[in-house]
Write an enzyme that holds these catalytic residues in place. Structure first.
Site, PDB file in Angstrom:
ATOM      1  N   GLU A 145       0.832  -1.214   0.000  1.00 28.51           N
ATOM      2  CA  GLU A 145       0.000   0.000   0.000  1.00 28.51           C
ATOM      3  C   GLU A 145       0.861   1.256   0.000  1.00 28.51           C
ATOM      4  OE1 GLU A 145      -2.992  -0.458   3.069  1.00 28.51           O
ATOM      5  OE2 GLU A 145      -4.016  -1.985   1.863  1.00 28.51           O
TER       6      GLU A 145
ATOM      7  N   GLU B 177      -1.609 -10.206  -5.831  1.00 26.52           N
ATOM      8  CA  GLU B 177      -1.547 -11.002  -7.061  1.00 26.52           C
ATOM      9  C   GLU B 177      -0.685 -10.306  -8.105  1.00 26.52           C
ATOM     10  OE1 GLU B 177      -4.134 -10.088  -5.245  1.00 26.52           O
ATOM     11  OE2 GLU B 177      -5.922 -11.271  -5.661  1.00 26.52           O
TER      12      GLU B 177
ATOM     13  N   CYS C  47      -9.630  -9.205  -6.941  1.00 22.67           N
ATOM     14  CA  CYS C  47     -10.361  -8.041  -7.440  1.00 22.67           C
ATOM     15  C   CYS C  47     -10.402  -8.069  -8.972  1.00 22.67           C
ATOM     16  CB  CYS C  47      -9.719  -6.750  -6.936  1.00 22.67           C
ATOM     17  SG  CYS C  47      -8.238  -6.273  -7.837  1.00 22.67           S
TER      18      CYS C  47
ATOM     19  N   CYS D 244      -7.016  -7.559 -10.796  1.00 21.92           N
ATOM     20  CA  CYS D 244      -6.153  -8.749 -10.737  1.00 21.92           C
ATOM     21  C   CYS D 244      -6.663  -9.837 -11.672  1.00 21.92           C
ATOM     22  CB  CYS D 244      -6.039  -9.261  -9.308  1.00 21.92           C
ATOM     23  SG  CYS D 244      -5.043  -8.154  -8.276  1.00 21.92           S
TER      24      CYS D 244
HETATM   25  N1  THU Z   1      -6.102  -6.684  -2.214  1.00 20.08           N
HETATM   26  C1  THU Z   1      -5.261  -7.613  -2.769  1.00 20.08           C
HETATM   27  O1  THU Z   1      -4.060  -7.655  -2.466  1.00 20.08           O
HETATM   28  N2  THU Z   1      -5.785  -8.470  -3.667  1.00 20.08           N
HETATM   29  C2  THU Z   1      -7.089  -8.479  -4.078  1.00 20.08           C
HETATM   30  O2  THU Z   1      -7.434  -9.169  -5.022  1.00 20.08           O
HETATM   31  C3  THU Z   1      -8.065  -7.670  -3.349  1.00 20.08           C
HETATM   32  C4  THU Z   1      -7.498  -6.567  -2.542  1.00 20.08           C
HETATM   33  C5  THU Z   1      -5.521  -5.702  -1.284  1.00 20.08           C
HETATM   34  C6  THU Z   1      -5.453  -4.313  -1.859  1.00 20.08           C
HETATM   35  C7  THU Z   1      -5.432  -3.477  -0.595  1.00 20.08           C
HETATM   36  O3  THU Z   1      -4.081  -3.368  -0.151  1.00 20.08           O
HETATM   37  C8  THU Z   1      -6.218  -4.309   0.413  1.00 20.08           C
HETATM   38  O4  THU Z   1      -6.292  -5.616  -0.123  1.00 20.08           O
HETATM   39  C9  THU Z   1      -7.621  -3.783   0.669  1.00 20.08           C
HETATM   40  O5  THU Z   1      -8.313  -3.611  -0.517  1.00 20.08           O
END
Ligand code: THU
Length: 159
Positions: free
Chosen positions: A63, A74, A111, A114
Site C-alpha cells: 500500500e 496477485e 479483485c 487482478c
Molecule cells: N487486495 C489484494 O491484495 N488483492 C485483491 O485481489 C483484493 C485486494 C488488497 C489491496 C489493498 O491493499 C487491500 O487488499 C484492501 O483492498
C-alpha cells in the site's frame, strides 16, 4: 435470445481436503501474507504462484499513502514473475486474504484488476491457470481458469 452462464468451481472446507502441492501453496501464500505492507486497510493478502518447473513465486499487497499507488498481492507477484522470468508458464495461483486481526472465514476472491492481469498471462501462455482463493482459516474455492471468473473478458484478440 436469453442465455445463461454456468461457472464450474470446487470448494474445500479446510486445507486437509487439499492435495500436497495445494497445501504447500496455501502455506506459501499464508507466509508471504504475514509480510504484507498494508497499514491503511489493515487487510493482508498473500499470493503464491506455482510454475510448471515446480518453482513457487510469492507476493503480497503493497500500500501507499497515496492510496491508488498501492498494488494487490496477485499483481505484485505476477509482475515480478513476468519481469524476471517472462517465458515461464504458470500452473496455479493461490490467494490467501483477510483482515490482519479477526479475519473473516470467507474465501477472499481476487479483485477485477487482478482478474484482468491474470487473464493477460493465461492468454499469453495459451494454457489455463488454476486459481485458488482462500480465507486465512483455510476455506478454499478452486476455479479451473480465470475466464470462469471474468466472462465476456477483453483480451488481445479484440485489438
Ligand atoms: N487486495 C489484494 O491484495 N488483492 C485483491 O485481489 C483484493 C485486494 C488488497 C489491496 C489493498 O491493499 C487491500 O487488499 C484492501 O483492498
Amino acid at each position: 435470445m436469453k442465455q445463461n452462464l454456468e461457472i464450474p468451481f470446487e470448494t474445500f472446507q479446510n486445507i486437509d481436503e487439499l492435495s500436497d502441492i495445494e497445501r504447500q501453496l496455501f502455506t506459501a501464500a499464508s507466509e508471504i501474507r504475514e509480510k504484507a505492507y498494508a497499514p491503511y486497510s489493515d487487510f493482508w493478502v498473500g499470493c503464491a504462484i506455482l510454475l510448471d518447473d515446480g518453482q513457487i513465486i510469492q507476493g503480497n499487497n503493497q500500500e501507499n499513502a497515496a492510496y491508488p499507488s498501492g498494488l494487490c498481492a496477485e499483481r505484485t507477484a505476477l509482475y515480478w514473475l513476468s519481469a524476471n522470468f517472462p517465458d515461464k508458464k504458470i500452473k496455479k495461483i493461490f490467494i490467501v486474504g483477510g483482515a490482519h486481526h479477526n479475519p473473516s472465514p470467507s474465501p477472499i476472491p481476487p479483485c477485477g484488476s487482478c482478474r484482468q492481469s491474470i487473464l493477460e498471462y493465461e492468454t499469453k501462455q495459451n494454457h489455463n491457470i488454476e486459481l485458488y482463493f482462500s480465507s486465512v482459516q483455510g476455506q478454499v474455492v478452486k476455479c479451473y481458469s480465470i475466464k470462469n471468473l471474468l466472462p465476456f473478458s477483453f483480451d488481445k484478440n479484440h485489438l
